[in-house]
Each structure stands twice: as C-alpha cells, then as structure tokens.
Motif scaffolding. Structure first.
Motif, short mmCIF file in Angstrom:
data_model
loop_
_atom_site.label_atom_id
_atom_site.label_comp_id
_atom_site.label_asym_id
_atom_site.label_seq_id
_atom_site.Cartn_x
_atom_site.Cartn_y
_atom_site.Cartn_z
N ASN A 8 -0.21 -4.78 -3.24
CA ASN A 8 -0.13 -6.01 -3.96
C ASN A 8 0.70 -7.03 -3.55
N ASP A 9 1.49 -6.82 -2.36
CA ASP A 9 2.18 -7.88 -1.92
C ASP A 9 1.35 -9.04 -1.54
N ILE A 10 2.05 -10.33 -1.66
CA ILE A 10 1.43 -11.39 -0.93
C ILE A 10 2.11 -11.75 0.35
N VAL A 11 1.29 -11.71 1.22
CA VAL A 11 2.12 -11.91 2.64
C VAL A 11 1.46 -13.14 3.47
N MET A 23 -2.33 -17.17 3.41
CA MET A 23 -1.60 -16.27 2.48
C MET A 23 -2.56 -14.77 2.03
N TRP A 24 -2.27 -13.72 1.91
CA TRP A 24 -3.21 -12.81 1.83
C TRP A 24 -2.22 -12.05 1.00
N GLN A 25 -3.29 -11.05 -0.03
CA GLN A 25 -2.82 -9.95 -0.79
C GLN A 25 -3.11 -8.66 -0.10
N ILE A 26 -2.27 -7.67 0.06
CA ILE A 26 -2.52 -6.48 0.35
C ILE A 26 -2.95 -5.56 -0.89
N ILE A 27 -4.23 -5.06 -0.38
CA ILE A 27 -5.17 -4.51 -1.49
C ILE A 27 -5.17 -2.87 -1.07
N ARG A 28 -5.24 -2.41 0.12
CA ARG A 28 -5.08 -1.17 0.53
C ARG A 28 -3.97 -0.69 1.70
N LEU A 29 -3.47 0.43 1.24
CA LEU A 29 -2.49 0.63 2.75
C LEU A 29 -2.86 1.85 3.21
N GLY A 30 -2.59 2.39 4.39
CA GLY A 30 -2.91 3.49 5.26
C GLY A 30 -2.81 3.16 6.62
N MET A 31 -3.54 3.88 7.40
CA MET A 31 -3.85 3.58 8.85
C MET A 31 -4.33 2.24 9.21
N ASP A 32 -5.30 1.82 8.30
CA ASP A 32 -5.91 0.44 8.34
C ASP A 32 -5.25 -0.09 7.06
N ILE A 33 -4.98 -1.36 7.26
CA ILE A 33 -4.76 -2.11 6.02
C ILE A 33 -5.63 -3.20 5.32
N ARG A 34 -6.22 -3.12 4.19
CA ARG A 34 -7.00 -4.18 3.55
C ARG A 34 -6.25 -5.38 3.07
N ILE A 35 -6.61 -6.57 3.48
CA ILE A 35 -5.96 -7.66 2.86
C ILE A 35 -7.12 -8.53 2.25
N LYS A 36 -6.87 -9.47 1.19
CA LYS A 36 -7.63 -10.17 0.44
C LYS A 36 -7.05 -11.71 0.82
N CYS A 37 -7.73 -12.72 1.18
CA CYS A 37 -7.43 -14.21 0.92
C CYS A 37 -7.20 -14.61 -0.35
N SER A 57 5.91 -12.97 6.89
CA SER A 57 6.94 -12.87 5.92
C SER A 57 6.23 -12.21 4.55
N VAL A 58 6.80 -11.64 3.76
CA VAL A 58 6.48 -11.22 2.51
C VAL A 58 6.98 -12.27 1.39
N LEU A 59 6.08 -13.09 0.72
CA LEU A 59 6.08 -14.04 0.01
C LEU A 59 6.29 -13.81 -1.60
N VAL A 60 5.46 -12.62 -2.03
CA VAL A 60 5.77 -12.20 -3.50
C VAL A 60 5.63 -10.84 -3.48
N LYS A 61 6.69 -9.89 -4.07
CA LYS A 61 6.69 -8.45 -3.80
C LYS A 61 5.33 -7.84 -4.86
N GLY A 62 5.07 -6.85 -4.67
CA GLY A 62 3.95 -6.27 -5.43
C GLY A 62 3.84 -6.48 -6.97
N ASP A 67 1.12 -9.35 -11.80
CA ASP A 67 0.93 -10.01 -12.93
C ASP A 67 0.19 -11.25 -12.73
N GLU A 68 0.19 -11.83 -11.72
CA GLU A 68 -0.57 -13.13 -11.51
C GLU A 68 -1.98 -13.14 -11.47
#
Length: 69
Positions: A8-11, A23-37, A57-62, A67-68
């Motif tokens: 859930n970090d915004i990167v 700017m992307w939000q991390i929505i899945r972690l693992g060997m592959d990472i899913r990010i959402k625009c 960089s990481v703009l907003v922590k998870g 909350d946003e």
C-alpha cells in the motif's frame, strides 16, 4: 542502500505510465510486484528486480496510503 517499501505504499517510478502519471500504489508483494497507477487505475505486474531498479522514492508509507483510498 536499497529503498525500503511495503504493501500500500505510494511510490514514484523512473518512467511515467502512458497516461503521464509516475505515482503508483503497491498492491501486491512477492517475486513479482503489482502496482496500480494513481491517475488511471491501470495495474501492472513486474518482476521485483525490475521494480527495484525503476523505483525512485517512497512518497507515502502504506498505513497512510490505506486511509486515502
């Protein structure tokens, strides 16, 4: 030193998405990472090694990003 990121970090990525947003939000972690625009909502699955190379960089922590949305 590698940049620390989590779910859930915004990167900020090196290159923008086709819609112009980098700017992307991390929505899945693992060997592959899913990010959402954050502008158009499109999600992309990329290998962790490529993600770490393209991460600026990481703009907003998870816990704050959750909350946003």
């Amino acid at each position: 030193m590698p940049i620390s990121f989590g779910l859930n970090d915004i990167v900020k990525m090196k290159k923008p998405h086709a819609c112009g947003e980098n700017m992307w939000q991390i929505i899945r972690l693992g060997m592959d990472i899913r990010i959402k625009c954050q502008k158009c909502g499109h999600s992309v699955l990329i290998p962790r090694a490529r993600f770490e190379r393209l991460l600026r960089s990481v703009l907003v922590k998870g816990e704050d990003a959750k909350d946003e949305s």
